[in-house]
Design a protein around this motif. Sequence first.
Motif, PDB file in Angstrom:
ATOM      1  N   ALA A 173       2.569  -1.778   0.158  1.00 13.10           N
ATOM      2  CA  ALA A 173       2.021  -2.071   1.480  1.00 13.10           C
ATOM      3  C   ALA A 173       0.615  -2.626   1.342  1.00 13.10           C
ATOM      4  O   ALA A 173      -0.014  -2.519   0.296  1.00 13.10           O
ATOM      5  CB  ALA A 173       2.002  -0.794   2.325  1.00 13.10           C
ATOM      6  N   PHE A 174       0.106  -3.219   2.421  1.00  6.76           N
ATOM      7  CA  PHE A 174      -1.249  -3.764   2.399  1.00  6.76           C
ATOM      8  C   PHE A 174      -2.241  -2.616   2.262  1.00  6.76           C
ATOM      9  O   PHE A 174      -2.068  -1.563   2.881  1.00  6.76           O
ATOM     10  CB  PHE A 174      -1.513  -4.538   3.687  1.00  6.76           C
ATOM     11  CG  PHE A 174      -2.742  -5.392   3.634  1.00  6.76           C
ATOM     12  CD1 PHE A 174      -2.703  -6.640   3.028  1.00  6.76           C
ATOM     13  CD2 PHE A 174      -3.945  -4.952   4.166  1.00  6.76           C
ATOM     14  CE1 PHE A 174      -3.838  -7.435   2.969  1.00  6.76           C
ATOM     15  CE2 PHE A 174      -5.085  -5.737   4.108  1.00  6.76           C
ATOM     16  CZ  PHE A 174      -5.029  -6.988   3.503  1.00  6.76           C
ATOM     17  N   PRO A 175      -3.282  -2.787   1.430  1.00  3.79           N
ATOM     18  CA  PRO A 175      -4.249  -1.694   1.222  1.00  3.79           C
ATOM     19  C   PRO A 175      -4.776  -1.151   2.550  1.00  3.79           C
ATOM     20  O   PRO A 175      -5.296  -1.902   3.388  1.00  3.79           O
ATOM     21  CB  PRO A 175      -5.357  -2.364   0.400  1.00  3.79           C
ATOM     22  CG  PRO A 175      -4.658  -3.469  -0.330  1.00  3.79           C
ATOM     23  CD  PRO A 175      -3.598  -3.963   0.599  1.00  3.79           C
ATOM     24  N   LEU A 176      -4.668   0.141   2.740  1.00  5.27           N
ATOM     25  CA  LEU A 176      -4.942   0.766   4.028  1.00  5.27           C
ATOM     26  C   LEU A 176      -6.384   0.576   4.481  1.00  5.27           C
ATOM     27  O   LEU A 176      -6.653   0.121   5.599  1.00  5.27           O
ATOM     28  CB  LEU A 176      -4.603   2.256   3.937  1.00  5.27           C
ATOM     29  CG  LEU A 176      -4.808   3.073   5.212  1.00  5.27           C
ATOM     30  CD1 LEU A 176      -3.897   2.575   6.315  1.00  5.27           C
ATOM     31  CD2 LEU A 176      -4.559   4.558   4.929  1.00  5.27           C
ATOM     32  N   THR A 177      -7.353   0.920   3.608  1.00 11.20           N
ATOM     33  CA  THR A 177      -8.754   0.859   4.021  1.00 11.20           C
ATOM     34  C   THR A 177      -9.194  -0.582   4.251  1.00 11.20           C
ATOM     35  O   THR A 177      -9.928  -0.871   5.198  1.00 11.20           O
ATOM     36  CB  THR A 177      -9.648   1.532   2.967  1.00 11.20           C
ATOM     37  OG1 THR A 177      -9.158   2.827   2.690  1.00 11.20           O
ATOM     38  CG2 THR A 177     -11.079   1.642   3.467  1.00 11.20           C
ATOM     39  N   LEU A 178      -8.757  -1.497   3.393  1.00  8.84           N
ATOM     40  CA  LEU A 178      -9.087  -2.905   3.593  1.00  8.84           C
ATOM     41  C   LEU A 178      -8.511  -3.401   4.915  1.00  8.84           C
ATOM     42  O   LEU A 178      -9.177  -4.139   5.660  1.00  8.84           O
ATOM     43  CB  LEU A 178      -8.552  -3.734   2.432  1.00  8.84           C
ATOM     44  CG  LEU A 178      -8.766  -5.257   2.535  1.00  8.84           C
ATOM     45  CD1 LEU A 178     -10.249  -5.588   2.599  1.00  8.84           C
ATOM     46  CD2 LEU A 178      -8.105  -5.967   1.356  1.00  8.84           C
ATOM     47  N   GLY A 179      -7.284  -2.991   5.225  1.00  5.76           N
ATOM     48  CA  GLY A 179      -6.682  -3.396   6.493  1.00  5.76           C
ATOM     49  C   GLY A 179      -7.478  -2.898   7.684  1.00  5.76           C
ATOM     50  O   GLY A 179      -7.681  -3.631   8.668  1.00  5.76           O
ATOM     51  N   LYS A 180      -7.965  -1.666   7.615  1.00  4.24           N
ATOM     52  CA  LYS A 180      -8.777  -1.127   8.711  1.00  4.24           C
ATOM     53  C   LYS A 180     -10.082  -1.898   8.867  1.00  4.24           C
ATOM     54  O   LYS A 180     -10.547  -2.153   9.990  1.00  4.24           O
ATOM     55  CB  LYS A 180      -9.063   0.356   8.470  1.00  4.24           C
ATOM     56  CG  LYS A 180      -7.854   1.261   8.630  1.00  4.24           C
ATOM     57  CD  LYS A 180      -8.238   2.726   8.392  1.00  4.24           C
ATOM     58  CE  LYS A 180      -7.050   3.640   8.603  1.00  4.24           C
ATOM     59  NZ  LYS A 180      -7.410   5.075   8.351  1.00  4.24           N
TER      60      LYS A 180
END
Length: 632
Positions: free
Chosen positions: A357-364
């Motif tokens: 999945a797309f990196p969570l923190t970067l996505g936020k």
Amino acid sequence: MHLHGGRVADVARDVTQAAFIEACERRFLKVFGFAPSADEVRSWRRSWPALMSALCSAGLGELRVLLEFSLPATGERIDALVIGEAPDGRLCTVVIELKQWTTVQTSRFRPGMAKIGQRTVQHPARQVRGYVRYLEDWVSRDEFSLWVRGLTVLHDAGPELIGQLQEGVVGGAAGAFPLLGRDDLAAEPSREALAERLGCASLQPASQESVKVFLDAEHRPSPALLARAGQVIEGNDAFTLLGDQDLALQEVWHAVKASQERGKRSTIVVTGGPGTGKTVIACRLLGELCREAGANPRLLSPSGTLTRQLQRTVGDTSRGLIATFTDRIPAGVTADSVVLLDEAHRSRTYPDHSRAAFPLTLGKLLNRASVAVLFLDEQQIVRPTEGVTLDELTEHARDQDRYLGHIDLTTQFRCNGSSGYHRWIDQFLQPQGLTAPWSGSDYDLAVAGDPDQFTAWIGSHTDKGLTARMTAGFCWPWESPDTPPLRPEVELTWSGPQGPRTWVRPWNARMDTPDLDYPQVPARPYWATDEGGHEQVGCIYTAQGMEYAYNVVIIGKDLVRRGDKWVAQPEESCDKAFKGISPERYLRFALNTYRVLATRGTRGTRLWSNDEQTQAHLEALLPHHDRRPGQG
């Protein structure tokens, strides 16, 4: 955020109770997201009662005090913040740094630092000055003018220690912030005199409404701070644009402005190889954004080394504007922010090694900002727990209904501007296939015959005042303590004319700040630039994002040449990030690692391998070091 707040008189009563300290330990975890260290809790028990006693002795019991007040844009905390109302009606905050020091080591060569035991720390007056500047630059506004003072309370320190510390800041800006010792905390000759020393003379209790306005204030860079930062960046030679870099900056700038005018959240990806100017363009873009009315920009990087180098270059004005981005979104990034993410290929993806999945923190982070500009080189992804690709960013933008723009930088300005060298290195580090021998004349590239040769080559350049560094794959243990002396852990052996030879050097230091006892050992963020760095071997995590004039790359046995292809041997790596990884998957990271290391030198590079077959491959492709014109 803060850990605890209340009337000074009430807090003075509470801090003497063991149950109160225990409650603060529990609340700290809830407020800040991690547990306080044992040393920190011990300091509360010693320092809070001493400070509260002094404030009460000065007749300041009705003022408010906040303990462990957070500065979200920098991640720092103020030990104690006293709040009152000044005679002119303004809210006044008094920053108080607490120290339990009884002895300290200082040096006239590094007056801004002090050493306590094995720790080298910032001089407390400079620390206080930074906190005061933060409140002035990030909280105070025309509509909410804040009066900020600051001092250090060293409640166990005698006059000699106070005098020693005062010598370190005399004549400097930090000298304006008092240092109080134990003899300064008595109500003599009067409690009014003590209140004056504590920076609280003439203060009256502040209204609950004004305190609430302060606590609810958004921490945002002030127009004055942005103007200063813009001027510093514009006038700094380190951020001079060369050739097509100015055109690239304009293209990125127009893309940002178009995104803002479009009114749609946007992601702009700027791709380019080593030396295309990504970092310089990012810094200049920050300078341009700082001139915009109502701007709230940030320049972030997952690399702490690069962040600290940029903060040093820009100076105090960078506090909060330039920060490291790892597993938390920096506070203050809002829906109108433009976020610049340099070295985006180092963005953390852990713990998902599968990258499903797309990196969570970067996505936020991307979703919070109005415009995000990412500077990316996919061939610099060097760990399984790092990295993002253009395809992944494109998919994320589509899923999140963000506009996506892509700008590709092509002109190289590192490695003497030699596009031929970059093409050769790219071909040389392909997984398999033949590479033509190097025949370029615009870049000083050769194979070293042995470590003695490349060591002499490094020394010949540093003797002339040029920067020259040695780097290596992570194929040797790195077990040195956090502070010097460094252990000689990189060990190379070979057969010379006089028989077997051994060469040993330490890795670069782990510490993030210089050690007063070892001025010749640069801290990790400054290994590439500061005197003494040529005596250590830099690893990929220290060298990435940096550049220097001359460069040695030691290719370890994690990447060896067999026939017409490269073979990965992850069992030879001492990097814990690769524990259990397959050779097939490791190969990409190893090739990227050595590509990064081989493109740090702006004028010349020497390659050497401790694997015989790989060294023979190098010798077949490259001129020998001792046969280069003018080389010895």
